[in-house]
Design a protein around this motif. Sequence first.
Motif, PDB file in Angstrom:
ATOM      1  N   THR A  58      58.662  63.642  37.452  1.00 45.17           N
ATOM      2  CA  THR A  58      59.513  64.583  36.727  1.00 45.17           C
ATOM      3  C   THR A  58      58.676  65.570  35.927  1.00 45.17           C
ATOM      4  O   THR A  58      58.986  66.763  35.872  1.00 45.17           O
ATOM      5  CB  THR A  58      60.501  63.824  35.814  1.00 45.17           C
ATOM      6  OG1 THR A  58      61.256  62.913  36.608  1.00 45.17           O
ATOM      7  CG2 THR A  58      61.450  64.774  35.119  1.00 45.17           C
ATOM      8  N   TRP A  97      67.282  66.278  40.570  1.00 45.39           N
ATOM      9  CA  TRP A  97      66.769  66.838  39.319  1.00 45.39           C
ATOM     10  C   TRP A  97      67.450  68.170  38.979  1.00 45.39           C
ATOM     11  O   TRP A  97      67.474  68.567  37.829  1.00 45.39           O
ATOM     12  CB  TRP A  97      65.267  67.036  39.397  1.00 45.39           C
ATOM     13  CG  TRP A  97      64.495  65.784  39.192  1.00 45.39           C
ATOM     14  CD1 TRP A  97      64.007  65.309  38.014  1.00 45.39           C
ATOM     15  CD2 TRP A  97      64.096  64.833  40.182  1.00 45.39           C
ATOM     16  NE1 TRP A  97      63.357  64.113  38.200  1.00 45.39           N
ATOM     17  CE2 TRP A  97      63.391  63.803  39.535  1.00 45.39           C
ATOM     18  CE3 TRP A  97      64.293  64.745  41.553  1.00 45.39           C
ATOM     19  CZ2 TRP A  97      62.869  62.710  40.195  1.00 45.39           C
ATOM     20  CZ3 TRP A  97      63.767  63.639  42.218  1.00 45.39           C
ATOM     21  CH2 TRP A  97      63.063  62.648  41.547  1.00 45.39           C
ATOM     22  N   LEU A 117      64.097  68.844  32.310  1.00 43.35           N
ATOM     23  CA  LEU A 117      64.636  67.969  33.360  1.00 43.35           C
ATOM     24  C   LEU A 117      64.901  66.588  32.790  1.00 43.35           C
ATOM     25  O   LEU A 117      64.118  66.089  31.973  1.00 43.35           O
ATOM     26  CB  LEU A 117      63.658  67.853  34.526  1.00 43.35           C
ATOM     27  CG  LEU A 117      63.284  69.134  35.265  1.00 43.35           C
ATOM     28  CD1 LEU A 117      62.248  68.823  36.334  1.00 43.35           C
ATOM     29  CD2 LEU A 117      64.501  69.768  35.877  1.00 43.35           C
ATOM     30  N   VAL A 119      64.937  62.579  33.275  1.00 40.37           N
ATOM     31  CA  VAL A 119      64.230  61.579  34.083  1.00 40.37           C
ATOM     32  C   VAL A 119      65.261  60.603  34.650  1.00 40.37           C
ATOM     33  O   VAL A 119      66.041  60.023  33.901  1.00 40.37           O
ATOM     34  CB  VAL A 119      63.198  60.809  33.241  1.00 40.37           C
ATOM     35  CG1 VAL A 119      62.505  59.747  34.072  1.00 40.37           C
ATOM     36  CG2 VAL A 119      62.186  61.754  32.634  1.00 40.37           C
ATOM     37  N   PRO A 124      66.895  58.332  41.808  1.00 41.22           N
ATOM     38  CA  PRO A 124      67.217  59.721  41.485  1.00 41.22           C
ATOM     39  C   PRO A 124      68.626  60.088  41.944  1.00 41.22           C
ATOM     40  O   PRO A 124      69.044  59.763  43.041  1.00 41.22           O
ATOM     41  CB  PRO A 124      66.178  60.525  42.264  1.00 41.22           C
ATOM     42  CG  PRO A 124      65.040  59.582  42.443  1.00 41.22           C
ATOM     43  CD  PRO A 124      65.665  58.224  42.583  1.00 41.22           C
ATOM     44  N   THR A 132      64.610  64.192  27.713  1.00 35.15           N
ATOM     45  CA  THR A 132      64.256  65.131  28.779  1.00 35.15           C
ATOM     46  C   THR A 132      62.760  65.377  28.791  1.00 35.15           C
ATOM     47  O   THR A 132      62.070  65.185  27.805  1.00 35.15           O
ATOM     48  CB  THR A 132      64.977  66.481  28.589  1.00 35.15           C
ATOM     49  OG1 THR A 132      64.626  67.010  27.314  1.00 35.15           O
ATOM     50  CG2 THR A 132      66.475  66.323  28.679  1.00 35.15           C
TER      51      THR A 132
END
Length: 145
Positions: A58, A97, A117, A119, A124, A132
């Motif tokens: 990430t 993401w 972004l 995590v 995912p 973030t």
Amino acid sequence: MRRGDCRRRVTGRGDGRRRVTGRGDDDRGQVSIEFLGMTPLILLTLVLVWQAVLVGYTFTLAGNAADEGVRAGTAVAPGERSGVCREAALRDLPDAWRGGAGVECGGSGFVTADVSLRVPVLFPGLIGFPATVKGHAGAVEEVKH
């Protein structure tokens, strides 16, 4: 009767070797039991390592998205910068993401892009940590003659 004779029995194997058997001498299956006991610890270690990989990935994605956004933002007029920068930053992000991504572009003379972004937790796209990861990039605006 000697001491210990009631617990041990000596048997012949027919090939000249002798085998001593008894209740305390047999440890067959011990490795299986020890492995079974360690299995939860092994699985927990694998889960933690996988989560650390997702955090690192990430960070990589956030930095790359910020770089892409600022690169695109420096080549356009200031009025178009925000939209072009955001589009370029989100273009290469995987779907998992992209959903919770935040992109801010700005600056005059020196263009910046900040990408946030979330995590993911283990897989995912399912759920993410409340914290973030942020990526930041900056570049000098291109001069047009």
